[in-house]
Each structure stands twice: as structure tokens, then as C-alpha cells.
Design an enzyme around this catalytic site. Structure first.
Site, PDB file in Angstrom:
ATOM      1  N   CYS A   1       0.760  -1.126   0.010  1.00  0.00           N
ATOM      2  CA  CYS A   1      -0.115   0.024  -0.155  1.00  0.00           C
ATOM      3  C   CYS A   1       0.876   1.078  -0.070  1.00  0.00           C
ATOM      4  O   CYS A   1       2.088   1.290  -0.413  1.00  0.00           O
ATOM      5  CB  CYS A   1      -1.124  -0.038   1.075  1.00  0.00           C
ATOM      6  SG  CYS A   1      -0.126   0.209   2.951  1.00  0.00           S
TER       7      CYS A   1
ATOM      8  N   ARG B   1      -3.925  -0.654   5.223  1.00  0.00           N
ATOM      9  CA  ARG B   1      -4.133  -1.799   4.306  1.00  0.00           C
ATOM     10  C   ARG B   1      -2.944  -3.028   4.403  1.00  0.00           C
ATOM     11  O   ARG B   1      -3.444  -4.076   4.443  1.00  0.00           O
ATOM     12  CB  ARG B   1      -4.377  -1.293   2.923  1.00  0.00           C
ATOM     13  CG  ARG B   1      -5.774  -0.617   3.060  1.00  0.00           C
ATOM     14  CD  ARG B   1      -5.881   0.398   1.672  1.00  0.00           C
ATOM     15  NE  ARG B   1      -4.887   1.302   1.454  1.00  0.00           N
ATOM     16  CZ  ARG B   1      -4.870   2.226   0.595  1.00  0.00           C
ATOM     17  NH1 ARG B   1      -5.741   1.796  -0.579  1.00  0.00           N
ATOM     18  NH2 ARG B   1      -4.089   2.980   0.468  1.00  0.00           N
TER      19      ARG B   1
ATOM     20  N   ASP C   1      -9.198   3.019   1.122  1.00  0.00           N
ATOM     21  CA  ASP C   1      -8.001   3.270   2.045  1.00  0.00           C
ATOM     22  C   ASP C   1      -8.724   4.008   3.276  1.00  0.00           C
ATOM     23  O   ASP C   1      -9.400   4.965   3.203  1.00  0.00           O
ATOM     24  CB  ASP C   1      -7.190   4.644   1.377  1.00  0.00           C
ATOM     25  CG  ASP C   1      -6.103   5.133   2.182  1.00  0.00           C
ATOM     26  OD1 ASP C   1      -5.893   4.392   3.316  1.00  0.00           O
ATOM     27  OD2 ASP C   1      -5.464   5.782   1.573  1.00  0.00           O
TER      28      ASP C   1
END
Length: 150
Positions: free
Chosen positions: A7, A13, A118
Site C-alpha cells: 500500500c 491496508r 483506504d
């Protein structure tokens, strides 16, 4: 098989994906080495408190230190799964010779071009939503890897 989840900062994440997939892989008996990194990560950062809390609810510890994506990690990986199409593009521009093993998570698992939400800066509910999205995708990934192993 060595898998890297990627990420942006390696604090939300990708570390959530790493911890979740380690748990799923262990339950499914998959022999995988799982790591995570960020395309713009600072070394030795901690996972966000909401990421830790979201996984704690699933009885998964997130003891994580952020790591930037490096040439060494790219070389050692069999599969690199990015959280967004933009991450995939950044990886391809920085590590072009490895582009054949780079996919977005959704692309690899479902064939779609969507991104993983996100949660950075969001509420705990947003983190839980991302966790649940990741968990579903990672269960599908485990099934796919088990099928491919045969």
C-alpha cells in the site's frame, strides 16, 4: 510461495492484509511466506491504532513495523499484490523488471480493476469496513492458491 502486500505507507491496508492472510493461510494449511511494504513507507513506523483495533476484534495481533518496498523484497517475491491500481503503476515504474508478478489484489483474485478502500484518517468503522473487504478477498486468494497447488 513468497507474497508481498503493498500500500502507500505500510501502516493500514498492507499490514492488515499481511496479518489477515497469515491467519487464513495457517488455517488453510498453505505454505506461504507473507510480508508487506509501502511504496512511500518510512522504515520502523507503527500500524495505525485503528488498524490494530480492527484486527484485535478478529483475535489477530498486529505487531507491525513499516517497511519501504525495496529491490530485495521485489526480487524475493513470487507475487506482489497492490491495494490500488496507482500502487501497481508506481511499482511498475520503480521496479519495471518485476512487473509480471505485480497485480492489484482485486485484479488477481476477482479479475476486476477496483481498489481496496483506504481507511487512513477515517473512523474505526471505516477501518472495519476495509478489514472486512480484505478478509473476503484474502479468503478468495487462499482458495485460488489451494486450487493452483493441485
Amino acid at each position: 510461495m513468497d507474497i508481498i502486500f503493498v500500500c502507500t505507507g505500510n501502516t493500514c491496508r498492507s499490514p492488515m492484509a499481511e496479518a489477515l492472510f497469515k491467519s487464513i493461510a495457517e488455517r488453510e494449511g498453505l505454505n506461504v511466506n507473507v510480508r508487506s511494504a509501502g511504496v512511500f513507507a518510512s522504515p520502523n513506523g507503527k500500524a495505525t491504532p485503528h488498524a490494530v483495533e480492527a484486527l484485535f476484534e478478529k483475535h489477530i495481533a498486529l505487531n507491525h513495523v513499516s517497511s519501504p518496498l525495496t529491490e530485495e523484497l521485489m526480487e524475493s517475491a513470487d507475487l506482489v499484490l497492490a491495494m490500488t491500481h496507482q500502487h501497481k503503476q508506481i511499482i511498475a515504474s520503480q521496479f519495471g523488471r518485476y512487473r509480471d508478478k505485480v497485480f492489484t489484489l482485486k485484479e488477481y483474485v476477482t479479475g476486476s480493476h477496483g481498489d481496496v478502500l483506504d481507511p487512513f484518517g477515517g473512523s474505526i468503522d471505516i477501518y472495519k469496513q476495509t478489514r472486512d473487504e480484505l478478509e473476503e478477498l484474502l479468503r478468495q486468494l487462499a482458495k485460488q492458491l489451494k486450487k493452483d497447488r493441485r
